[in-house]
Write an enzyme that holds these catalytic residues in place. Structure first.
Site, short mmCIF file in Angstrom:
data_model
loop_
_atom_site.label_atom_id
_atom_site.label_comp_id
_atom_site.label_asym_id
_atom_site.label_seq_id
_atom_site.Cartn_x
_atom_site.Cartn_y
_atom_site.Cartn_z
CG ASP A 685 -2.08 0.89 1.05
OD1 ASP A 685 -2.65 1.00 0.30
OD2 ASP A 685 -2.17 1.84 2.27
CE LYS A 689 -1.49 5.16 1.25
NZ LYS A 689 -1.57 5.04 2.77
#
Ligand code: ADP
Ligand code: ASP
Ligand code: MG
Length: 823
Positions: A685, A689
């Protein structure tokens, strides 16, 4: 004797005399006038719908298909009024008079049916029955309720040429006739038939649809009336047709020119030629509402009162077609346009709009669609030599178009009016087929697809009348934690937005994975869940897209509040329909670079917004700060960041006696982790980003290019279940203990830090001392530090809570109100 200068003309349109209720209002209005001793003349239209019905009957009769029920209906409409508004004892004479007219009408229609032929002359005669019947009725009602009244058949006084259907008035002769009439019966209240006239052979003609206004103006001009009042069913002339633009509002005043321009393109409140006689004598025209007589209405006069808006109103017409005439033969050919226009004028074909390219290679004419085939034929016949010689290309026709025009005298003094117009159209994906600006600069007209007309009117109305609330139409997919919180925030902030930002947000489409609903008027924000549960529509993204397109609303935003990999596949087609996207879903921007690039390019091409602030750091301003730095010419040298709230929380609590597994479990219990905590601890995750940040910074990077130091030993990652994972995590405790010990002995904090430098991304576990800006990080906070040319010595740092439904939903909300179409 009454001084004719004090005369006032009151014209009542079809809806004003269309029902028992409306006629009661008319009687009240007339009574008031009489009580004030005003001298008035009434001009009346046919009861509403009757001219259309007469047209239908005459045409059907000419095809041999006259429907007896239509005739009955015509009679009933009038008899109904007699029965409701005239004393029983007085009904018979008027019913007899009406019946005589009905018989005459029936004979005429039957004649047409037998001959199967309808000449324009006969058609006008048939249409005249609408006004003749209504004037008869009104006279009787006024006579009973107000005082002496006299029915006046305008065809005895208004003289025209023989252009049946749209006859031209011989003004001098008409005025003399009217003056004589007024002198002769000065004590009577006239009830005049609108719309109808006669030629010099006394054959009935009509003044064109909507022509009763013209009758009123002719009486007004003949008698030098002080004022002409046009009584209708709306509060005066409005900024746009209220049937299409719910936010249209009434105008206090207009100049003759403005009113003329507005009504020319469809604002049928007033019929354009009406203005001319009033204009010449500077007689004010006031548009009033029969159903709300106390409302002051719109005053049309020589000079307009200034307003703060650059335009006065927007008008529109449907049923338009374009004729394109192209070819080298047009270049420098003197007299070509003259021949073209006089040809069409000779055949009474009305040209609604003309544009000519500056290279003189083409002329485009907008014409009513009923006349376009005829016009094409005429042009082909007239210019057959030029077409044969290939100086002209074959004549092209485009149909199913409409025209929208913005109108106002202020336009010529205001810079940027056309910019605003075309921006609003462009933003909403409305294709402009032709443009014309009158040399008066009072009007800019655009030709559009007919089915875009309503969207265009609303978008342009929102753009120009900026004091009104802008409406944003929202389509939301996903009602999980973030989606539901977002809708709650919308509900809560609704009034604030309306009051402070002049924004009205309408949720018009909503879907979760099971059901979907749509409501053009807005789904109630307090009851969306119930509405969705009870919807009969199964969720289906293809159909959701179809409906979104079909509704064709202005200022639309699609909000993706899912984490689904399927929804982003639709973004491209959403952009192509000029709908902006706001998303908290990271998948689109962190899949392949090609997909990311394509989405960005498409959004740019269609000039709409693609906002995804919450992809990185939830509600924290990170994407926008990066964008602003780059836009203002700063150069990003390095980005360092902690962008996993979960991992922050875990390392902030991995102290003292706690084992690593215990801290992870606690984090999970508190809802800080994904159901499988490895989804966070694997760093995927976080990587997504960093990838988005790098791409937004101009680097063409893929997920495989990111160097991630795993937090977890390999054995944890391969465990088959979450329970097995925790077991292995306990077994691997030594590995984590060592890191903790080292950190404690060196008085450092354990941080999982992502770095972007020179286009390369790495994410690794680091031990940082108390001088490091990331040392003091509490809870599940995110932090990002931008080292740039401008912020070289001391980097620019953004820090704060970077996870959780409330802050993420707030970020989605902020993106929504940042959509540029609403600014
Ligand atoms: P009447 O029967 O009284 O002559 P019309 O139907 O001819 O009435 O004209 C009134 C209608 O004009 C309104 O009901 C409205 O729908 C339409 N209209 C179109 N444009 C405008 C506008 N800009 N302002 C007000 N009304 C408009
Ligand atoms: N009755 C005619 C029409 O419907 C004239 C008018 O209403 O002004 O066009
Ligand atoms: Mg009208």
């Amino acid at each position: 004797m009454v001084k004719i200068q004090d005369m006032k003309i009151l014209k009542f349109g079809g809806t004003s005399v269309g029902s028992v209720e409306s006629i009661r209002s008319v009687v009240e209005i007339v009574k008031q006038e009489k009580q004030q001793n005003n001298s008035i003349i009434l001009v009346v239209s046919a009861m509403s719908g009757m001219t259309n019905l007469l047209t239908k009957m005459s045409e059907e009769a000419s095809w041999g298909n006259l429907d007896e029920n239509d005739l009955k209906f015509f009679q009933e409409k009038h008899f109904e009024i007699v029965k409701a508004l005239i004393n029983i004892s007085d009904q018979n004479p008027i019913l007899t008079k009406l019946k005589l007219l009905m018989n005459e009408l029936e004979d005429l229609l039957q004649g047409v049916e037998t001959l199967k032929e309808l000449s324009p002359q006969t058609k006008d005669l048939i249409l005249s029955f609408g006004e003749r019947c209504s004037a008869l009725l009104l006279t009787e009602i006024i006579q009973q309720n107000v005082g002496e009244a006299k029915a006046v058949d305008a065809s005895d006084y208004i003289v025209t040429d023989s252009n049946f259907g749209q006859a031209n008035v011989m003004e001098e002769m008409t005025y003399q006739n009217i003056q004589l009439l007024a002198k002769k019966y000065s004590d009577k209240l006239f009830v005049v038939t609108g719309f109808i006239a006669a030629n010099e052979e006394n054959r009935i003609t009509t003044l064109g649809r909507g022509g009763s206004d013209y009758t009123a103006a002719l009486f007004g001009a003949a008698l030098h009336a002080e004022k002409i009042e046009i009584w209708t069913d709306v509060n005066g002339m409005m900024t746009a047709d209220p049937r299409f633009v719910a936010k249209a509002f009434s105008l206090k005043s207009l100049s003759y020119t403005e009113a003329m321009e507005l009504s020319y393109f469809g604002a049928k409140v007033i019929y354009p030629p009406t203005m001319a006689p009033a204009f010449k004598l500077r007689i004010p025209i006031v548009i009033k509402n029969t159903f709300q007589p106390e409302f002051e209405g719109t005053k049309i006069q020589f000079n307009t009162e200034p307003t703060i808006f650059p335009i006065k109103g927007i008008s529109s017409v449907k049923n338009v077609a374009l004729i394109n005439i192209k070819g080298s033969g047009l270049v420098g050919k003197l007299g070509f346009s003259g021949r073209l226009f006089s040809l069409l004028a000779r055949h009474h074909i009305n040209i609604v709009l003309i544009t000519q390219s500056s290279s003189e290679h083409s002329i485009t004419l907008a014409i009513h669609h009923d006349e376009v085939e005829k016009a094409k034929q005429l042009i082909e016949d007239e210019f057959y030599l030029e077409i044969d010689a290939k100086w002209l290309e074959p004549i092209e026709i485009e149909e199913k178009l409409g025209i929208m025009a913005i109108v106002g005298e202020n336009m010529k003094k205001t810079v940027g009016v056309s910019g605003k117009l075309f921006y609003a159209l462009g933003r909403n994906g409305i294709n402009v087929r032709a443009i014309a600006q009158g040399s008066s600069e009072y009007n800019i007209s655009v030709v559009l697809n007919e089915n875009d007309l309503s969207k265009a009117l609303n978008a342009v109305h929102d753009a120009f009348f900026y004091h009104l609330k802008k409406t944003i139409h929202v389509f939301n997919v996903g009602i999980g934690n973030i989606g539901a919180t977002f809708l709650k925030q919308l509900e809560k902030q609704k009034d604030f937005l309306a009051e402070n930002n002049d924004i009205e947000i309408k949720l018009v489409g909503l879907s979760d994975s099971k059901k979907m609903i749509f409501d053009e008027k807005g789904i109630q924000l307090t009851a969306w869940r119930n509405a969705l549960n009870h919807s009969s529509l199964e969720a289906n993204l293809d159909e959701f897209m179809q409906e979104m397109k079909r509704l064709n609303l202005p200022n639309c935003v699609f909000v993706d509040n899912t984490a689904s990999s399927v929804v982003p596949k639709y973004y491209k087609q959403i952009f192509e329909h000029n709908i902006s996207v706001v998303t908290c879903n990271k998948i689109a921007n962190s899949s392949s670079y090609r997909e990311y690039y394509e989405l960005k390019q498409t959004a740019r091409k269609y000039g709409i917004d693609f906002l995804y602030e919450t992809n990185v750091g939830a509600g924290l301003p990170i994407i926008s700060v990066l964008k602003d730095l780059r836009m203002s010419g700063d150069q990003i040298l390095k980005i360092e960041a902690i962008l996993s709230g979960t991992i922050s929380y875990i390392f902030n609590h991995f102290k003292g006696e706690n084992t690593f597994a215990e801290v992870v479990k606690k984090a999970q219990e508190l809802g800080y982790t994904e159901p499988d905590p490895r989804d966070d601890l694997s760093g995927i995750d976080f990587m997504r980003k960093m990838l988005i940040l790098a791409r937004d910074n101009g680097y063409q990077v893929e997920a495989e290019d990111v160097k991630i130091d795993a937090i977890l030993p390999e054995s944890c990652l391969t465990a088959e279940t979450v329970t097995a994972f925790y077991q292995i995590l306990e077994n691997e405790n030594d590995y984590f203990e060592q890191i903790k010990k080292r950190a404690e002995s060196e008085q450092k904090a354990i941080r999982y830090i992502g770095v972007l430098e020179n286009g390369r991304i790495s994410i690794s576990l680091e031990l940082v001392d108390h001088q490091h800006p990331f040392y003091a990080l509490s809870g599940s906070d995110n932090v990002i530090s931008f080292t740039t040319e401008r912020y070289k010595e001391r980097p620019l740092v953004v820090k704060g809570p970077g996870a959780g439904a409330e802050v993420t939903a707030a970020g989605v909300f902020a993106d929504l109100v940042n959509i540029s179409s609403i600014k």
